[in-house]
Motif scaffolding. Sequence first.
Motif, PDB file in Angstrom:
ATOM      1  N   GLU A  32       0.355  -1.243   0.006  1.00 28.38           N
ATOM      2  CA  GLU A  32       0.299  -0.227   0.122  1.00 28.38           C
ATOM      3  C   GLU A  32       0.686   1.669   0.167  1.00 28.38           C
ATOM      4  O   GLU A  32       1.470   1.632   0.890  1.00 28.38           O
ATOM      5  CB  GLU A  32      -1.131   0.508   1.282  1.00 28.38           C
ATOM      6  CG  GLU A  32      -1.787  -1.243   1.079  1.00 28.38           C
ATOM      7  CD  GLU A  32      -2.562  -1.206   2.755  1.00 28.38           C
ATOM      8  OE1 GLU A  32      -2.869  -0.210   3.351  1.00 28.38           O
ATOM      9  OE2 GLU A  32      -3.517  -2.027   3.039  1.00 28.38           O
ATOM     10  N   HIS A  34       0.496   5.412   0.103  1.00 30.66           N
ATOM     11  CA  HIS A  34       0.277   6.623   0.260  1.00 30.66           C
ATOM     12  C   HIS A  34       0.590   7.965   0.396  1.00 30.66           C
ATOM     13  O   HIS A  34       1.632   8.359   0.613  1.00 30.66           O
ATOM     14  CB  HIS A  34      -0.528   6.128   1.671  1.00 30.66           C
ATOM     15  CG  HIS A  34      -0.697   5.322   2.347  1.00 30.66           C
ATOM     16  ND1 HIS A  34      -2.361   5.577   1.698  1.00 30.66           N
ATOM     17  CD2 HIS A  34      -0.586   4.515   2.937  1.00 30.66           C
ATOM     18  CE1 HIS A  34      -2.989   3.901   2.266  1.00 30.66           C
ATOM     19  NE2 HIS A  34      -1.763   3.467   2.694  1.00 30.66           N
ATOM     20  N   PHE A  53       4.503   3.938   2.972  1.00 32.49           N
ATOM     21  CA  PHE A  53       3.980   2.835   2.197  1.00 32.49           C
ATOM     22  C   PHE A  53       3.989   1.635   3.689  1.00 32.49           C
ATOM     23  O   PHE A  53       4.901   1.832   4.499  1.00 32.49           O
ATOM     24  CB  PHE A  53       4.898   1.708   1.497  1.00 32.49           C
ATOM     25  CG  PHE A  53       6.271   1.997   1.961  1.00 32.49           C
ATOM     26  CD1 PHE A  53       6.234   0.213   2.370  1.00 32.49           C
ATOM     27  CD2 PHE A  53       7.132   3.054   1.489  1.00 32.49           C
ATOM     28  CE1 PHE A  53       7.588   0.057   3.031  1.00 32.49           C
ATOM     29  CE2 PHE A  53       8.445   2.239   2.352  1.00 32.49           C
ATOM     30  CZ  PHE A  53       8.556   1.107   2.991  1.00 32.49           C
ATOM     31  N   LYS A  54       3.093   0.188   3.856  1.00 34.44           N
ATOM     32  CA  LYS A  54       3.146  -0.767   3.891  1.00 34.44           C
ATOM     33  C   LYS A  54       2.760  -1.992   3.096  1.00 34.44           C
ATOM     34  O   LYS A  54       3.107  -2.240   2.337  1.00 34.44           O
ATOM     35  CB  LYS A  54       1.910  -0.659   5.029  1.00 34.44           C
ATOM     36  CG  LYS A  54       0.764   0.826   5.605  1.00 34.44           C
ATOM     37  CD  LYS A  54      -0.496   0.204   6.322  1.00 34.44           C
ATOM     38  CE  LYS A  54      -0.552   1.752   6.829  1.00 34.44           C
ATOM     39  NZ  LYS A  54      -1.918   1.333   7.402  1.00 34.44           N
ATOM     40  N   GLY A 138       0.452  -4.068  -5.733  1.00 36.25           N
ATOM     41  CA  GLY A 138      -0.469  -3.241  -5.000  1.00 36.25           C
ATOM     42  C   GLY A 138      -0.581  -1.947  -5.812  1.00 36.25           C
ATOM     43  O   GLY A 138      -0.854  -1.866  -7.166  1.00 36.25           O
ATOM     44  N   ASN A 139      -1.004  -1.124  -5.387  1.00 41.69           N
ATOM     45  CA  ASN A 139      -1.561   0.955  -5.745  1.00 41.69           C
ATOM     46  C   ASN A 139       0.058   1.961  -6.371  1.00 41.69           C
ATOM     47  O   ASN A 139       1.403   0.810  -5.137  1.00 41.69           O
ATOM     48  CB  ASN A 139      -2.352   1.491  -5.174  1.00 41.69           C
ATOM     49  CG  ASN A 139      -1.881   1.290  -3.831  1.00 41.69           C
ATOM     50  OD1 ASN A 139      -1.853   0.759  -2.930  1.00 41.69           O
ATOM     51  ND2 ASN A 139      -1.657   2.822  -3.212  1.00 41.69           N
TER      52      ASN A 139
END
Length: 204
Positions: A32, A34, A53-54, A138-139
């Motif tokens: 993820e 952000h 990020f995660k 992911g994004n």
Amino acid sequence: YRQNWCIIKLSASCELKFFFFLLHDRQVSAIEVHTPSEVVAVNGSDVKLSCTFKSTQPVSDQSVTVTWNYRPPNSQAETSVFYHQGTPYPEEQGLFKGRVVWSGNVVKRDASITLQKVSPTFNGTYTCQVKNRPDVLGNHGEIDLKVVNKVSVSEIGILAAAVGGSCAVILVILGIIMGVKLYKRRQKEMMDIEVYSVGKSDLY
């Protein structure tokens, strides 16, 4: 014939299980990213493009790759801005040469960069992509950067003078209106007193 049918059935079953395995793996190993959707900066200033990020996997400087790209307004063509894996790799040519520094910390899940002395030519969309194998899906984050001109002191003074002058004119007009109203009210009161006095004298 029956043996061939069993082989085909077994093969289809294996493919189906493999498909669900990939789907499950994709859900688990998704990273993820952000970022803010928009950043506004003053012409000539330094601006930080935040990206966090995660990841489901352990993080280290060597395992994480960070890629920043730039897309000009009304264009789909992308230009490389910055790359990081263990060490920063800034661009050595083009618009961003000597204008981008690493501001992140991979261990803290921070992949931010800072653009130095931005100008209107930096307007556009910046994408932050992070990979941490096996988290490669992911994004990615997108930031629209808008560089605006700084308002000069003289412009601020002119604006303040204009606002102050307008307020002064309004106050003068209000003062005149209130003065006229008070004058008319006073005149009416005087006339009422005179009428009352005349009427009283007639009674006697």
